[in-house]
Design a protein around this motif. Structure first.
Motif, PDB file in Angstrom:
ATOM      1  N   ASP A 118      49.174  41.639  41.763  1.00 54.81           N
ATOM      2  CA  ASP A 118      48.570  40.669  40.676  1.00 54.81           C
ATOM      3  C   ASP A 118      47.771  39.566  41.696  1.00 54.81           C
ATOM      4  O   ASP A 118      46.549  39.214  41.064  1.00 54.81           O
ATOM      5  N   VAL A 119      48.335  39.207  42.657  1.00 53.95           N
ATOM      6  CA  VAL A 119      47.510  38.148  43.494  1.00 53.95           C
ATOM      7  C   VAL A 119      46.245  38.656  43.956  1.00 53.95           C
ATOM      8  O   VAL A 119      45.211  38.018  43.780  1.00 53.95           O
ATOM      9  N   ILE A 120      46.221  39.770  44.551  1.00 50.91           N
ATOM     10  CA  ILE A 120      44.928  40.266  45.108  1.00 50.91           C
ATOM     11  C   ILE A 120      44.103  40.635  44.229  1.00 50.91           C
ATOM     12  O   ILE A 120      42.780  40.580  43.955  1.00 50.91           O
ATOM     13  N   GLY A 121      44.943  40.967  42.917  1.00 50.18           N
ATOM     14  CA  GLY A 121      43.781  41.511  41.672  1.00 50.18           C
ATOM     15  C   GLY A 121      43.154  40.215  40.995  1.00 50.18           C
ATOM     16  O   GLY A 121      42.103  40.715  40.359  1.00 50.18           O
ATOM     17  N   ALA A 122      43.846  39.122  41.218  1.00 49.09           N
ATOM     18  CA  ALA A 122      43.157  38.073  40.793  1.00 49.09           C
ATOM     19  C   ALA A 122      42.171  37.300  41.626  1.00 49.09           C
ATOM     20  O   ALA A 122      42.224  36.201  41.813  1.00 49.09           O
ATOM     21  N   VAL A 123      41.368  38.109  42.290  1.00 50.65           N
ATOM     22  CA  VAL A 123      40.173  37.559  42.963  1.00 50.65           C
ATOM     23  C   VAL A 123      39.412  36.943  42.432  1.00 50.65           C
ATOM     24  O   VAL A 123      38.775  37.347  41.394  1.00 50.65           O
ATOM     25  N   PRO A 124      39.039  35.509  42.840  1.00 52.22           N
ATOM     26  CA  PRO A 124      37.986  34.693  42.094  1.00 52.22           C
ATOM     27  C   PRO A 124      36.437  35.756  41.959  1.00 52.22           C
ATOM     28  O   PRO A 124      35.959  36.228  42.988  1.00 52.22           O
ATOM     29  N   ALA A 125      36.163  35.710  40.666  1.00 52.65           N
ATOM     30  CA  ALA A 125      35.306  36.353  40.139  1.00 52.65           C
ATOM     31  C   ALA A 125      33.642  35.946  40.886  1.00 52.65           C
ATOM     32  O   ALA A 125      32.929  36.939  41.195  1.00 52.65           O
ATOM     33  N   HIS A 126      33.641  34.730  41.120  1.00 54.26           N
ATOM     34  CA  HIS A 126      32.454  34.217  41.793  1.00 54.26           C
ATOM     35  C   HIS A 126      32.107  34.325  42.851  1.00 54.26           C
ATOM     36  O   HIS A 126      30.986  34.405  43.520  1.00 54.26           O
ATOM     37  N   SER A 127      33.280  34.800  43.638  1.00 52.15           N
ATOM     38  CA  SER A 127      33.173  35.207  45.445  1.00 52.15           C
ATOM     39  C   SER A 127      32.762  36.551  45.542  1.00 52.15           C
ATOM     40  O   SER A 127      32.334  36.804  46.910  1.00 52.15           O
ATOM     41  N   GLN A 128      32.843  37.736  44.707  1.00 51.87           N
ATOM     42  CA  GLN A 128      32.765  38.919  44.900  1.00 51.87           C
ATOM     43  C   GLN A 128      31.295  39.458  44.835  1.00 51.87           C
ATOM     44  O   GLN A 128      30.835  38.929  43.748  1.00 51.87           O
ATOM     45  N   VAL A 129      31.069  40.663  45.077  1.00 50.38           N
ATOM     46  CA  VAL A 129      29.931  41.342  44.651  1.00 50.38           C
ATOM     47  C   VAL A 129      30.111  41.995  43.303  1.00 50.38           C
ATOM     48  O   VAL A 129      31.287  42.217  42.972  1.00 50.38           O
ATOM     49  N   SER A 130      29.114  42.269  42.807  1.00 59.71           N
ATOM     50  CA  SER A 130      29.294  42.652  41.208  1.00 59.71           C
ATOM     51  C   SER A 130      30.197  43.579  41.045  1.00 59.71           C
ATOM     52  O   SER A 130      31.047  43.581  39.789  1.00 59.71           O
ATOM     53  N   LEU A 179      35.276  44.196  37.558  1.00 56.53           N
ATOM     54  CA  LEU A 179      36.348  45.136  37.361  1.00 56.53           C
ATOM     55  C   LEU A 179      37.388  44.606  36.599  1.00 56.53           C
ATOM     56  O   LEU A 179      37.766  43.384  36.711  1.00 56.53           O
ATOM     57  N   PRO A 180      38.272  45.237  35.690  1.00 56.16           N
ATOM     58  CA  PRO A 180      39.238  44.671  34.723  1.00 56.16           C
ATOM     59  C   PRO A 180      40.434  44.440  35.918  1.00 56.16           C
ATOM     60  O   PRO A 180      40.682  44.840  36.805  1.00 56.16           O
ATOM     61  N   HIS A 181      41.118  43.387  35.139  1.00 52.42           N
ATOM     62  CA  HIS A 181      42.446  43.089  35.892  1.00 52.42           C
ATOM     63  C   HIS A 181      43.260  44.320  35.666  1.00 52.42           C
ATOM     64  O   HIS A 181      43.317  45.069  34.553  1.00 52.42           O
ATOM     65  N   ILE A 182      44.221  44.427  36.680  1.00 53.61           N
ATOM     66  CA  ILE A 182      45.371  45.317  36.752  1.00 53.61           C
ATOM     67  C   ILE A 182      46.463  45.099  35.578  1.00 53.61           C
ATOM     68  O   ILE A 182      46.907  44.031  35.616  1.00 53.61           O
ATOM     69  N   ASP A 183      46.333  46.120  34.729  1.00 57.15           N
ATOM     70  CA  ASP A 183      47.714  45.865  33.745  1.00 57.15           C
ATOM     71  C   ASP A 183      49.033  46.359  34.260  1.00 57.15           C
ATOM     72  O   ASP A 183      49.050  46.714  35.402  1.00 57.15           O
ATOM     73  N   ASP A 184      50.243  45.918  33.292  1.00 55.94           N
ATOM     74  CA  ASP A 184      51.421  46.264  33.839  1.00 55.94           C
ATOM     75  C   ASP A 184      51.828  47.772  34.065  1.00 55.94           C
ATOM     76  O   ASP A 184      52.545  48.077  35.068  1.00 55.94           O
ATOM     77  N   GLU A 185      51.184  48.569  32.995  1.00 57.40           N
ATOM     78  CA  GLU A 185      51.459  50.146  33.337  1.00 57.40           C
ATOM     79  C   GLU A 185      50.720  50.585  34.799  1.00 57.40           C
ATOM     80  O   GLU A 185      51.290  51.351  35.121  1.00 57.40           O
ATOM     81  N   THR A 186      49.636  49.996  34.859  1.00 54.44           N
ATOM     82  CA  THR A 186      49.069  50.414  36.341  1.00 54.44           C
ATOM     83  C   THR A 186      49.617  49.933  37.557  1.00 54.44           C
ATOM     84  O   THR A 186      49.953  50.642  38.291  1.00 54.44           O
ATOM     85  N   ALA A 187      50.055  48.653  37.281  1.00 51.06           N
ATOM     86  CA  ALA A 187      50.777  48.025  38.320  1.00 51.06           C
ATOM     87  C   ALA A 187      52.323  48.880  38.611  1.00 51.06           C
ATOM     88  O   ALA A 187      52.710  49.053  39.847  1.00 51.06           O
ATOM     89  N   ASP A 188      52.835  49.284  37.628  1.00 50.09           N
ATOM     90  CA  ASP A 188      54.117  49.996  37.826  1.00 50.09           C
ATOM     91  C   ASP A 188      53.871  51.363  38.529  1.00 50.09           C
ATOM     92  O   ASP A 188      54.665  51.927  39.187  1.00 50.09           O
ATOM     93  N   LEU A 198      46.336  50.306  46.947  1.00 55.28           N
ATOM     94  CA  LEU A 198      47.130  50.142  45.780  1.00 55.28           C
ATOM     95  C   LEU A 198      47.026  49.250  44.822  1.00 55.28           C
ATOM     96  O   LEU A 198      48.077  48.338  44.637  1.00 55.28           O
ATOM     97  N   GLY A 199      45.762  48.818  44.437  1.00 54.38           N
ATOM     98  CA  GLY A 199      45.564  47.737  43.466  1.00 54.38           C
ATOM     99  C   GLY A 199      44.957  46.592  44.050  1.00 54.38           C
ATOM    100  O   GLY A 199      44.613  45.707  43.561  1.00 54.38           O
ATOM    101  N   HIS A 200      44.902  46.670  45.512  1.00 50.97           N
ATOM    102  CA  HIS A 200      44.100  45.639  46.136  1.00 50.97           C
ATOM    103  C   HIS A 200      42.726  45.277  45.735  1.00 50.97           C
ATOM    104  O   HIS A 200      42.076  46.374  45.528  1.00 50.97           O
ATOM    105  N   HIS A 201      42.450  44.411  45.493  1.00 50.27           N
ATOM    106  CA  HIS A 201      40.758  43.943  44.917  1.00 50.27           C
ATOM    107  C   HIS A 201      40.672  44.782  43.763  1.00 50.27           C
ATOM    108  O   HIS A 201      39.515  45.092  43.475  1.00 50.27           O
ATOM    109  N   ARG A 202      41.644  45.008  42.897  1.00 47.95           N
ATOM    110  CA  ARG A 202      41.696  45.718  41.621  1.00 47.95           C
ATOM    111  C   ARG A 202      41.206  47.053  41.755  1.00 47.95           C
ATOM    112  O   ARG A 202      40.557  47.851  40.886  1.00 47.95           O
TER     113      ARG A 202
END
Length: 366
Positions: A21-33, A38-47, A95-99
């Motif tokens: 979740d920490v990596i998934g919450a990358v600041p939206a303004h800092s990355q390329v489009s 990309l949508p944030h990772i939900d609990d089912e996917t994280a599991d 495995l979820g890094h950068h969503r």
């Protein structure tokens, strides 16, 4: 930060990776489009990602057993001190890094790999900062075997023999080995490799084009067709086939007859994972093509990436997880140096691909 289930034998290793979740919450303004949208990772996917990491870690126990058996066999025949042992994987995997899931990107999760060498001549337990790549393996193996390489002048790699044998000059001066290395994905659609990115320089000799038949064709007026621009600038999600096959129990990429993958899905379901979570975690998102440069100088490491739809620059020393794209705020002279070096590496061959000096100035993180 999410807590992963605690399997006693690997509790510490798993907790160290509990950052989906920490990596998934990358600041939206800092990355390329294609990343920031990309949508944030939900609990089912994280599991599902957690379970996939657990099973991958468990398989390494068998690898440990294999290495132990090989070392004992070499000892038994008296050849251990006459043998170089190299240990490295072929690629990393998100495995979820950068969503994201899978590989194919220029991020450290995919390209920075464990690399261990046991040399019968070198020091033991030494960690070196030298920037090396898989292009160095062939010249190294030929060198340690004492075989003259008839294609040495054409190879982009450098022999690592002096470094792994503990030669003082080679060990103490990593900048004299290499300080810049190319990271590239010239095709835009990943495994299917349907066409080459418009970032790829056009072949000087059309009759000797390594991408013949897969290079997009310009329109008569010199512009690019709309479908090429859509693929290049929007990124590409290679999800439809994966999801359809998984949901229909046919699985994906030809794994429908693979008993191991079938067993994996059965185990996942037995451990309470949902089908939707498995599907979303199995989907690999293939970004648009890119060219990248990974550099290091005076203890500072940088990653510079060119996409059709933008740029990324990371100070890896200050930002090892690549969360803060400083391209917009970095000194322009730094950008110019990086871009010029990358332009050379895109088309180089042999010794001209070895970057042993680079004039870079450390930018301040934004």
């Amino acid at each position: 930060m999410r807590r992963l289930p605690a399997w006693p034998w690997q509790q510490q290793a798993l907790r160290a990776l509990a950052c989906v979740d920490v990596i998934g919450a990358v600041p939206a303004h800092s990355q390329v489009s294609f990343i920031k949208d990309l949508p944030h990772i939900d609990d089912e996917t994280a599991d599902a990602y957690d379970f996939e990491y657990q099973t991958r870690a468990e398989t390494l126990l068998a690898v440990d057993d294999m290495i132990e058996a090989v070392v004992h066999a070499l000892e038994d025949v008296g050849q251990l001190d006459n043998t170089y042992i190299f240990y490295t994987p072929d690629n990393g995997f998100k495995l979820g890094h950068h969503r994201l899931g899978g590989k194919m990107t220029a991020y450290e999760n995919d390209i920075r790999l464990p690399f261990y060498v046991r040399s019968p001549k070198g020091p033991k337990g030494v960690k070196l900062p030298h920037l090396v790549g898989n292009v160095d393996l062939t010249p190294t193996w030929l060198d340690v075997a004492g075989v003259a390489d008839p294609h040495a002048h054409e190879r982009d790699g450098i022999s690592l023999k002096a470094i792994i044998d503990g030669d003082a000059e080679a060990v103490e001066h990593p900048d004299r080995h290499r300080v810049g290395i190319l990271v590239e994905k010239p095709v835009t659609t990943g495994i299917t490799d349907m066409h080459v990115s418009i970032l790829v320089p056009e072949a000087i000799d059309p009759s000797n084009d390594p991408f013949a038949g897969r290079r997009p064709q310009r329109l008569p007026n010199g512009s690019w067709p709309a479908q090429v621009l859509d693929t290049e600038f929007q990124g590409r999600h290679f999800n439809a086939l994966t999801e359809a096959r998984l949901k229909s129990d046919s699985f994906y990429f030809g794994y429908d007859k693979d008993a191991g993958f079938v067993r994996y899905l059965e185990l996942a379901k037995q451990n309470g994972l949902t089908r939707d979570g498995i599907v979303k975690a199995a989907n690999e998102i293939f970004p648009t093509a890119y060219y990248g440069l990974r550099t290091q100088k005076s203890g500072v490491a940088f990653k510079y990436i060119e996409y059709p739809a933008g740029h990324e620059l990371f100070n890896l020393t200050a930002d090892p997880h690549e969360l803060h794209n400083i391209y917009a705020t970095a000194p322009r002279e730094l950008i110019t140096d990086l871009a010029a070096t990358l332009a050379t590496l895109k088309v180089c061959k042999g010794e001209s691909c070895v970057v042993k000096s680079l004039s870079v100035t450390e930018p301040q993180p934004a």
